[in-house]
Design a protein around this motif. Structure first.
Motif, PDB file in Angstrom:
ATOM      1  N   PHE A  22       0.843  -1.195   0.000  1.00 34.02           N
ATOM      2  CA  PHE A  22       0.000   0.000   0.000  1.00 34.02           C
ATOM      3  C   PHE A  22       0.882   1.251   0.000  1.00 34.02           C
ATOM      4  CE2 PHE A  22      -3.494  -2.749   0.887  1.00 34.02           C
ATOM      5  CZ  PHE A  22      -4.652  -2.021   0.670  1.00 34.02           C
ATOM      6  N   ARG A  23       1.906   1.214   0.824  1.00 32.74           N
ATOM      7  CA  ARG A  23       2.786   2.385   0.954  1.00 32.74           C
ATOM      8  C   ARG A  23       3.506   2.687  -0.366  1.00 32.74           C
ATOM      9  NH1 ARG A  23       6.565   3.862   6.074  1.00 32.74           N
ATOM     10  NH2 ARG A  23       7.880   5.422   5.115  1.00 32.74           N
ATOM     11  N   SER A  24       4.095   1.658  -0.978  1.00 35.46           N
ATOM     12  CA  SER A  24       4.840   1.879  -2.220  1.00 35.46           C
ATOM     13  C   SER A  24       3.903   2.103  -3.397  1.00 35.46           C
ATOM     14  CB  SER A  24       5.766   0.691  -2.498  1.00 35.46           C
ATOM     15  OG  SER A  24       5.028  -0.510  -2.612  1.00 35.46           O
ATOM     16  N   GLY A  25       2.748   1.419  -3.400  1.00 37.31           N
ATOM     17  CA  GLY A  25       1.807   1.546  -4.497  1.00 37.31           C
ATOM     18  C   GLY A  25       1.106   2.889  -4.566  1.00 37.31           C
ATOM     19  N   LEU A  26       1.060   3.607  -3.452  1.00 39.80           N
ATOM     20  CA  LEU A  26       0.374   4.899  -3.407  1.00 39.80           C
ATOM     21  C   LEU A  26       1.351   6.074  -3.496  1.00 39.80           C
ATOM     22  CD1 LEU A  26      -2.245   4.008  -0.658  1.00 39.80           C
ATOM     23  CD2 LEU A  26      -2.773   4.604  -3.021  1.00 39.80           C
ATOM     24  N   THR A  27       2.583   5.794  -3.928  1.00 38.55           N
ATOM     25  CA  THR A  27       3.620   6.828  -3.968  1.00 38.55           C
ATOM     26  C   THR A  27       3.193   8.050  -4.785  1.00 38.55           C
ATOM     27  OG1 THR A  27       5.380   5.210  -3.686  1.00 38.55           O
ATOM     28  CG2 THR A  27       6.005   7.335  -4.611  1.00 38.55           C
ATOM     29  N   LYS A  28       2.619   7.828  -5.960  1.00 33.86           N
ATOM     30  CA  LYS A  28       2.271   8.951  -6.844  1.00 33.86           C
ATOM     31  C   LYS A  28       1.183   9.822  -6.231  1.00 33.86           C
ATOM     32  CE  LYS A  28       3.818   7.159 -11.270  1.00 33.86           C
ATOM     33  NZ  LYS A  28       3.474   6.888 -12.686  1.00 33.86           N
ATOM     34  N   THR A  29       0.161   9.191  -5.644  1.00 35.23           N
ATOM     35  CA  THR A  29      -0.892   9.970  -4.997  1.00 35.23           C
ATOM     36  C   THR A  29      -0.332  10.694  -3.775  1.00 35.23           C
ATOM     37  OG1 THR A  29      -2.609   8.445  -5.742  1.00 35.23           O
ATOM     38  CG2 THR A  29      -3.167   9.872  -3.896  1.00 35.23           C
ATOM     39  N   ARG A  30       0.536  10.011  -3.022  1.00 33.02           N
ATOM     40  CA  ARG A  30       1.127  10.626  -1.824  1.00 33.02           C
ATOM     41  C   ARG A  30       1.973  11.838  -2.204  1.00 33.02           C
ATOM     42  NH1 ARG A  30       3.103   6.358   0.214  1.00 33.02           N
ATOM     43  NH2 ARG A  30       5.227   6.473  -0.563  1.00 33.02           N
ATOM     44  N   ASP A  31       2.744  11.711  -3.297  1.00 34.07           N
ATOM     45  CA  ASP A  31       3.605  12.810  -3.718  1.00 34.07           C
ATOM     46  C   ASP A  31       2.805  14.060  -4.071  1.00 34.07           C
ATOM     47  OD1 ASP A  31       5.804  11.281  -3.326  1.00 34.07           O
ATOM     48  OD2 ASP A  31       6.167  10.823  -5.441  1.00 34.07           O
ATOM     49  N   VAL A  32       1.628  13.857  -4.631  1.00 31.55           N
ATOM     50  CA  VAL A  32       0.802  15.004  -5.020  1.00 31.55           C
ATOM     51  C   VAL A  32      -0.097  15.448  -3.874  1.00 31.55           C
ATOM     52  CG1 VAL A  32      -1.053  15.778  -6.560  1.00 31.55           C
ATOM     53  CG2 VAL A  32       0.843  14.443  -7.463  1.00 31.55           C
ATOM     54  N   PHE A  33      -0.830  14.508  -3.310  1.00 33.64           N
ATOM     55  CA  PHE A  33      -1.861  14.849  -2.325  1.00 33.64           C
ATOM     56  C   PHE A  33      -1.282  15.129  -0.936  1.00 33.64           C
ATOM     57  CE2 PHE A  33      -4.906  13.052   0.877  1.00 33.64           C
ATOM     58  CZ  PHE A  33      -5.747  14.147   0.916  1.00 33.64           C
ATOM     59  N   ALA A  34      -0.645  14.121  -0.355  1.00 34.95           N
ATOM     60  CA  ALA A  34      -0.185  14.258   1.035  1.00 34.95           C
ATOM     61  C   ALA A  34       0.904  15.324   1.172  1.00 34.95           C
ATOM     62  CB  ALA A  34       0.310  12.905   1.557  1.00 34.95           C
ATOM     63  N   ASN A  35       1.782  15.423   0.185  1.00 34.23           N
ATOM     64  CA  ASN A  35       2.814  16.464   0.252  1.00 34.23           C
ATOM     65  C   ASN A  35       2.215  17.867   0.208  1.00 34.23           C
ATOM     66  OD1 ASN A  35       5.454  15.387   0.600  1.00 34.23           O
ATOM     67  ND2 ASN A  35       5.395  14.542  -1.461  1.00 34.23           N
ATOM     68  N   LYS A  36       1.178  18.023  -0.605  1.00 31.63           N
ATOM     69  CA  LYS A  36       0.512  19.328  -0.678  1.00 31.63           C
ATOM     70  C   LYS A  36      -0.180  19.664   0.640  1.00 31.63           C
ATOM     71  CE  LYS A  36      -0.187  19.832  -5.649  1.00 31.63           C
ATOM     72  NZ  LYS A  36      -1.172  19.919  -6.754  1.00 31.63           N
ATOM     73  N   VAL A  37      -0.789  18.667   1.266  1.00 33.52           N
ATOM     74  CA  VAL A  37      -1.412  18.875   2.584  1.00 33.52           C
ATOM     75  C   VAL A  37      -0.331  19.269   3.586  1.00 33.52           C
ATOM     76  CG1 VAL A  37      -2.623  17.766   4.507  1.00 33.52           C
ATOM     77  CG2 VAL A  37      -3.370  17.326   2.163  1.00 33.52           C
ATOM     78  N   ASN A  38       0.797  18.577   3.529  1.00 33.42           N
ATOM     79  CA  ASN A  38       1.921  18.866   4.421  1.00 33.42           C
ATOM     80  C   ASN A  38       2.405  20.313   4.250  1.00 33.42           C
ATOM     81  OD1 ASN A  38       3.833  17.951   6.371  1.00 33.42           O
ATOM     82  ND2 ASN A  38       5.386  17.864   4.776  1.00 33.42           N
ATOM     83  N   ASN A  39       2.558  20.748   2.989  1.00 28.84           N
ATOM     84  CA  ASN A  39       2.996  22.117   2.710  1.00 28.84           C
ATOM     85  C   ASN A  39       1.955  23.140   3.167  1.00 28.84           C
ATOM     86  OD1 ASN A  39       5.370  21.252   1.556  1.00 28.84           O
ATOM     87  ND2 ASN A  39       4.516  21.132  -0.512  1.00 28.84           N
ATOM     88  N   LEU A  40       0.696  22.764   2.996  1.00 27.52           N
ATOM     89  CA  LEU A  40      -0.400  23.663   3.387  1.00 27.52           C
ATOM     90  C   LEU A  40      -0.359  23.963   4.887  1.00 27.52           C
ATOM     91  CD1 LEU A  40      -3.152  25.101   2.654  1.00 27.52           C
ATOM     92  CD2 LEU A  40      -4.257  22.938   3.241  1.00 27.52           C
ATOM     93  N   VAL A  41      -0.283  22.928   5.691  1.00 24.75           N
ATOM     94  CA  VAL A  41      -0.297  23.141   7.153  1.00 24.75           C
ATOM     95  C   VAL A  41       0.979  23.830   7.624  1.00 24.75           C
ATOM     96  CG1 VAL A  41      -1.848  21.193   7.568  1.00 24.75           C
ATOM     97  CG2 VAL A  41       0.622  20.836   7.698  1.00 24.75           C
ATOM     98  N   ALA A  42       2.062  23.669   6.870  1.00 24.02           N
ATOM     99  CA  ALA A  42       3.322  24.330   7.251  1.00 24.02           C
ATOM    100  C   ALA A  42       3.278  25.834   6.956  1.00 24.02           C
ATOM    101  CB  ALA A  42       4.483  23.687   6.500  1.00 24.02           C
ATOM    102  N   ARG A  43       2.545  26.222   5.918  1.00 26.92           N
ATOM    103  CA  ARG A  43       2.516  27.635   5.499  1.00 26.92           C
ATOM    104  C   ARG A  43       1.556  28.487   6.323  1.00 26.92           C
ATOM    105  NH1 ARG A  43       0.188  28.364   1.149  1.00 26.92           N
ATOM    106  NH2 ARG A  43      -0.201  26.290   0.324  1.00 26.92           N
ATOM    107  N   TYR A  44       0.502  27.883   6.844  1.00 24.71           N
ATOM    108  CA  TYR A  44      -0.522  28.677   7.548  1.00 24.71           C
ATOM    109  C   TYR A  44      -0.244  28.746   9.043  1.00 24.71           C
ATOM    110  CZ  TYR A  44      -3.706  29.430   3.637  1.00 24.71           C
ATOM    111  OH  TYR A  44      -4.278  29.856   2.463  1.00 24.71           O
ATOM    112  N   ARG A  45      -0.512  29.912   9.601  1.00 17.19           N
ATOM    113  CA  ARG A  45      -0.364  30.114  11.043  1.00 17.19           C
ATOM    114  C   ARG A  45      -1.696  29.941  11.767  1.00 17.19           C
ATOM    115  NH1 ARG A  45       4.401  32.181  12.660  1.00 17.19           N
ATOM    116  NH2 ARG A  45       5.817  32.992  11.057  1.00 17.19           N
ATOM    117  N   LYS A  46      -2.786  30.054  11.016  1.00 12.09           N
ATOM    118  CA  LYS A  46      -4.105  29.866  11.622  1.00 12.09           C
ATOM    119  C   LYS A  46      -5.019  29.159  10.633  1.00 12.09           C
ATOM    120  CE  LYS A  46      -5.942  34.365  10.164  1.00 12.09           C
ATOM    121  NZ  LYS A  46      -6.676  35.578  10.573  1.00 12.09           N
TER     122      LYS A  46
END
Length: 331
Positions: A22-46
């Protein structure tokens, strides 16, 4: 303990290799989706309306589906108010938990196949051409045979040139017999022969291919109705599953196909192929939430054992594994 930490603890302590698939098979979705979520929460203060608007765009971009995105955003806003969440970084764990809930809060349909404890189990496969239907049948035949089951295949797609030959290639590869007639023959007659053969050989599982044309839904509906009528006449209560095979790389087009096939026949479950080859893995959630059809298998690679029973917790863990781990180490 956070929801993600519980998932991590559950799966990292397991010796199950499926979690890694599951972890390796979802790499492409994770790279687009989860990374963007990660960047989103890092950029916002509220957590404000702008935050939710950006999150909405990320979810839609992952093909979670408009209605499902709206439902999820509403749930997240309520959770923020209920728990008085101020820090955007806390939202990651809430998102992970809500994604699992979206899948599990459907109706009572199960992800498990309706395998009959006694007698023959008949599984009918539907879906348009090119989605990986024949490959799925072959891989499932391999799984059942590995479990010690006696398996037969029925070449019910007599419409597409080469469909019977393709199924026979898989039959030879897996080592199971294919019941067939000539190209252009009546699919219902093939099913009748297949059921008689399955009974004579004391088969445990009969996997039935069907034609995948949707251009003329009336013809397809009549054909499937006739096929199902013959199967039920010979084995009351069968087919025990009608599995719709969809190509995950087509995103929202897969949703359209699912809606059309649901109109034509009683689909009991989805097989989502080629999930490892797309960043549109959110389609899993859209199908479950909007159509209330369980995803029973997902394709995570080319190998024979890369067709895996769907597990919503492993799916969501696979989406965020590594990214959430890194955040926890920083903290």
């Amino acid at each position: 303990m956070s929801f993600f930490k519980k998932l991590k603890e559950k799966f990292t302590q397991s010796t199950d290799q499926v979690t890694e698939k599951f972890r390796s098979g979802l790499t492409k979705t994770r790279d687009v989706f989860a990374n963007k979520v990660n960047n989103l929460v890092a950029r916002y203060r509220k957590i404000d309306e702008d935050f939710f608007e950006e999150l909405e765009e990320i979810l839609i971009g992952a093909d979670v589906g408009f209605q499902t995105v709206m439902d999820l955003i509403d749930e997240l806003k309520m959770e923020v108010k209920r728990k008085n969440i101020q820090d955007p970084k806390e939202m990651q764990d809430v998102i992970v938990e809500k994604l699992v809930e979206i899948y599990e809060n459907g109706d009572e349909q199960t992800n498990d196949l309706a395998i009959q404890p006694d007698g023959l189990t008949v599984i009918l496969f539907v879906g348009v051409n090119g989605v990986g239907k024949t490959t799925t049948i072959g891989k499932l035949a391999h799984q059942f045979k590995s479990e010690g089951k006696n398996v037969l295949l029925a070449a019910g797609d007599t419409f597409r040139a080469g469909a019977i030959d393709q199924l026979e290639v898989w039959g030879d590869r897996v080592g199971v017999e294919v019941i067939k007639q000539g190209e252009g023959s009546d699919p219902a007659a093939v099913m009748y022969d297949a059921i008689r053969a399955a009974k004579a050989r004391n088969a445990d599982v009969l996997l039935c291919d069907t034609a995948g044309r949707l251009q003329n839904k009336v013809n397809l509906m009549k054909e499937l109705e006739k096929v199902k009528r013959v199967i039920e006449r010979e084995i009351p209560g069968a087919p025990h599953e009608v599995l719709l095979v969809l190509d995950a790389t087509t995103g929202q087009n897969a949703m359209t196909q699912a809606k059309q096939f649901k109109e034509v026949t009683n689909v009991t479950g989805i097989v989502l192929t080629k999930l490892d080859g797309t960043a549109k893995g959110g389609i899993v959630l859209a199908i479950r939430n909007e159509l209330q059809i369980p995803v029973k298998f997902i394709g995570l690679g080319e190998q024979m054992d890369d067709l895996q029973p769907f597990d919503p917790e492993k799916y969501v863990y696979g989406l965020f594994a590594g990214i959430m781990d890194d955040n926890e180490e920083v903290e």
